[in-house]
Design an enzyme around this catalytic site. Structure first.
Site: not given
Lengths: 344, 339
Positions: A60, A129
């Site tokens: 990322e 998450h």
């Protein structure tokens, strides 16, 4: 919306993709970058090819950082980090680069970047998450943050984001985007169920697409006793609560901010000065976030109002039963609204 | 430490049984969210974790079940955690991706690559507070492209930290074929940073054990980190309900959902040239086929491999397996019956 346009019905996820495809067809500078996009965006891949839908390694910080400079170099990347929780890994690219370039260049260099991520909980995946984080991101000057709650807004805000000259964080809630819920929640099972707001998961969208302006809220329900304000799934929970409040003789106005930053200060203040009560429903963390910012905006404008908030107060528990209590639900909203309504 | 094959098999078999039951419970809807199994990794876990001593630490990824079991965590508390119950290992707060046991110095993360920095930090604390003890970092091939992992490998070399980096290579990063997004050989990255690196067949528990033994001795003696690259297979793909595997297994049912919009997009008037489009379509169909082939044990099951070795001793194996099956079933029954 204009009156002469026709409407069609679309799912929240399809609306984003349809708007994106529409824009990609006319603007060759738009490219998609992200993990697993060859599968997640298989339709865009089959239509626009591998040069415009780039599958990235799980790196990322590298590919979001690269997307920032690619935007500076003339492309209009839509970079995906799957879940907004994973943005932590790439935060430097956004905090210190995407958000700073326009200011550092003396207003000469724009970063037309869209960061797309799934957000939110309600399917039992745990606190790494299921975060929302829009307030945390909106805290940074230079970042625009949008959180649609309906298919029409999802597509319309995506269109606006794609033509925006500065970085936009586009957050899609997993309870609204069916493919995320299947991917991360059900996994093909029919033995699990979720509290999906149907009005948000599927709904009418304009044909052809119309951009939804960034920084403009929408009144979802008119009312006079209390303003309930929020974004995303919170809006649908607030609308449920408003229906019950109406049965008890209270008239709640429900405001969908749609954009977290920049805030529609005028729209918010107009509503709160009318009702005299503001209840914030926010799936993001309570402290130092959107709910406090909204209180500050109202205070700064000199409005005298009763104030309350229903937010996520700590790390979201994995356990579905505990998670239900941690997220803003109708019961919590009603309790907080009733408390405010009793205050004179 | 010498390998005890029976001890390894007992642990590997128990882990496999437990995760098979977890799969059933997950399918019944009693476990929410995702479920990443460590099935297929049992030889890697056994060959490393069973050599640990008191004070050693483990940084675990999103597939920590087998490592937790082999380190001695109560399976009942694990399953109760997966079910989100208050008597679970982490009182239902963490779930299967976020397993923590302070007593075992074992911490998990659902963020890919995060076990690198964690192991480096555990190693730093261990060197200062528990001299001679080490830290293990478990991660997949996908994590090898994550900056924080590569940075911590360098940190471990620079500070001569007692870390063993264990890369479990299944060839797949979620639903992306790792080779398509990875440059060079993974072991060469570790060698380039100045640590010994070995590539082994991760389904061969003996090979894992021997390699890990050398790495652990080196770390305990204060000679620094090493890197083990161990290949393996995940028969259930990235997680239960893996979308590629679903299509591969039920092509008629699952492909119907995908094919319509995909073909509609591919023949849309505006878009890339036909050549590029058909290339993209081929990529997707190839991936589906490749998943079905790759994520299949096809003779590379660590468990049956060790089983073949142990079969010679008449009757002992079946007796052991029956005992372990009954033991597992008792735990599962107790966990499902508890309120």
């Amino acid at each position: 919306m204009k009156t002469n346009e026709t409407m069609k019905t679309m799912s929240f996820a399809d609306a984003i993709e349809d708007a994106l495809a529409t824009a990609m067809a006319t603007d060759e500078r738009i490219i998609i970058i992200g993990e697993d996009v060859h599968l997640l965006r298989v339709n865009l891949l089959s239509r626009f090819g591998r040069d415009r839908v780039l599958a990235a390694p799980i790196s990322e910080s590298a590919f979001v950082g690269a997307a920032v400079a690619a935007a500076m170099g003339g492309l209009r990347p839509v970079v995906e980090v799957m879940l907004v929780d994973f943005i932590g890994v790439a935060m430097d690219a956004l905090l210190n680069h995407a958000a700073k370039t326009f200011a550092f260049s003396g207003g000469n260099w724009h970063v037309p970047l869209v960061v797309r991520a799934a957000c939110g909980g309600g399917y039992g995946d745990g606190g790494q998450h299921e975060q929302s984080l829009w307030g945390w991101l909106a805290h940074i000057p230079g970042l625009t943050v949008v959180v649609p709650s309906t298919p029409a807004d999802a597509g319309g805000l995506m269109l606006s984001a794609l033509s925006h000259e500065e970085p936009v964080i586009f957050l899609e809630h997993k309870l609204l985007a069916d493919y995320w819920l299947d991917y991360l929640g059900a996994g093909g099972r029919d033995t699990v169920t979720y509290d999906i707001p149907m009005m948000g998961a599927t709904g009418p969208v304009p044909d052809p697409w119309q951009p939804v302006p960034i920084g403009k809220m929408a009144i979802r329900r008119n009312g006079s006793d209390i303003t309930v304000v929020g974004v995303g799934v919170g809006i649908h929970r607030a609308l449920e609560a408003a229906t019950i409040l109406a049965q008890n003789g209270y008239s709640a106005e429900v405001i969908d901010l749609r954009t977290v930053s920049p805030l529609d200060r005028e729209g918010l203040c107009a509503s709160v000065s009318k009702t005299g009560r503001m209840l914030v429903v926010d799936e993001d963390y309570q402290a130092f976030g959107l709910s406090g910012e909204l209180a500050a905006v109202v205070l700064e404008s000199g409005i005298q109002a009763k104030y309350g908030r229903v937010c996520v107060e700590s790390t979201i528990p994995y356990s579905p039963e505990m998670e239900k209590q941690a997220l803003p639900n109708t019961v919590r909203i009603l309790a907080a609204a009733n408390e405010l309504l009793l205050k004179r | 430490m010498e390998i005890n094959h029976w001890h390894c098999y007992e642990n590997m078999f128990s882990s496999r049984q437990f995760e098979a039951s977890v799969t059933t419970v997950w399918r019944s809807g009693k476990i929410s969210g995702e479920m990443h199994l460590s099935t297929g990794e049992e030889a890697i876990t056994a060959g490393t974790v069973l050599q640990l001593q008191a004070g050693d630490a483990m940084a675990l990824d999103h597939r920590g079940t087998s490592a937790m079991l082999m380190r001695g965590v109560d399976p009942f508390r694990l399953l109760r955690e997966f079910m989100g119950k208050s008597d679970g290992l982490c009182h239902g707060q963490g779930g299967h991706m976020h397993l923590f046991s302070k007593r075992h110095l074992a911490a998990s993360s659902g963020i890919v690559g995060a076990t690198g920095p964690a192991a480096a930090g555990f190693a730093l604390a261990n060197r200062a507070l528990r001299p001679g003890s080490v830290a293990l970092a478990f991660f997949g091939d996908g994590a090898m492209n994550q900056g924080m992992l590569l940075e911590s490998m360098n940190l471990a070399v620079a500070w001569r930290l007692p870390v063993v980096f264990i890369c479990k290579d299944s060839k797949w990063a979620i639903t992306t074929l790792s080779a398509s997004v990875t440059g060079g050989k993974l072991v060469n990255r570790a060698i380039g940073m100045g640590m010994p690196a070995t590539s082994i067949d991760g389904t061969d528990v003996e090979a894992v054990w021997k390699t890990a033994s050398k790495s652990l001795i080196r770390a305990r003696k204060g000679k620094g980190p090493s890197f083990i690259h161990a290949t393996c297979t995940h028969p259930e793909g990235h997680f239960l309900g893996d979308p590629l595997l679903r299509i591969a297994r039920h092509p008629v049912k699952e492909m119907k959902k995908v094919a319509g919009p995909m073909i509609k997009s591919a023949i849309h008037l505006q878009g890339a040239s036909i050549l590029k489009r058909s290339g993209s379509l081929a990529t997707v169909t190839t991936l589906i086929g490749k998943t079905a082939r790759d994520q299949h044990f096809s003779g590379k099951d660590p468990l049956s491999r060790l089983r073949r070795q142990l079969k010679k001793e008449n009757g002992r194996l079946e007796k052991l397996e029956n005992e372990l099956i009954n033991k597992n079933q008792a735990v599962i029954n107790r966990a499902l019956a508890a309120r």
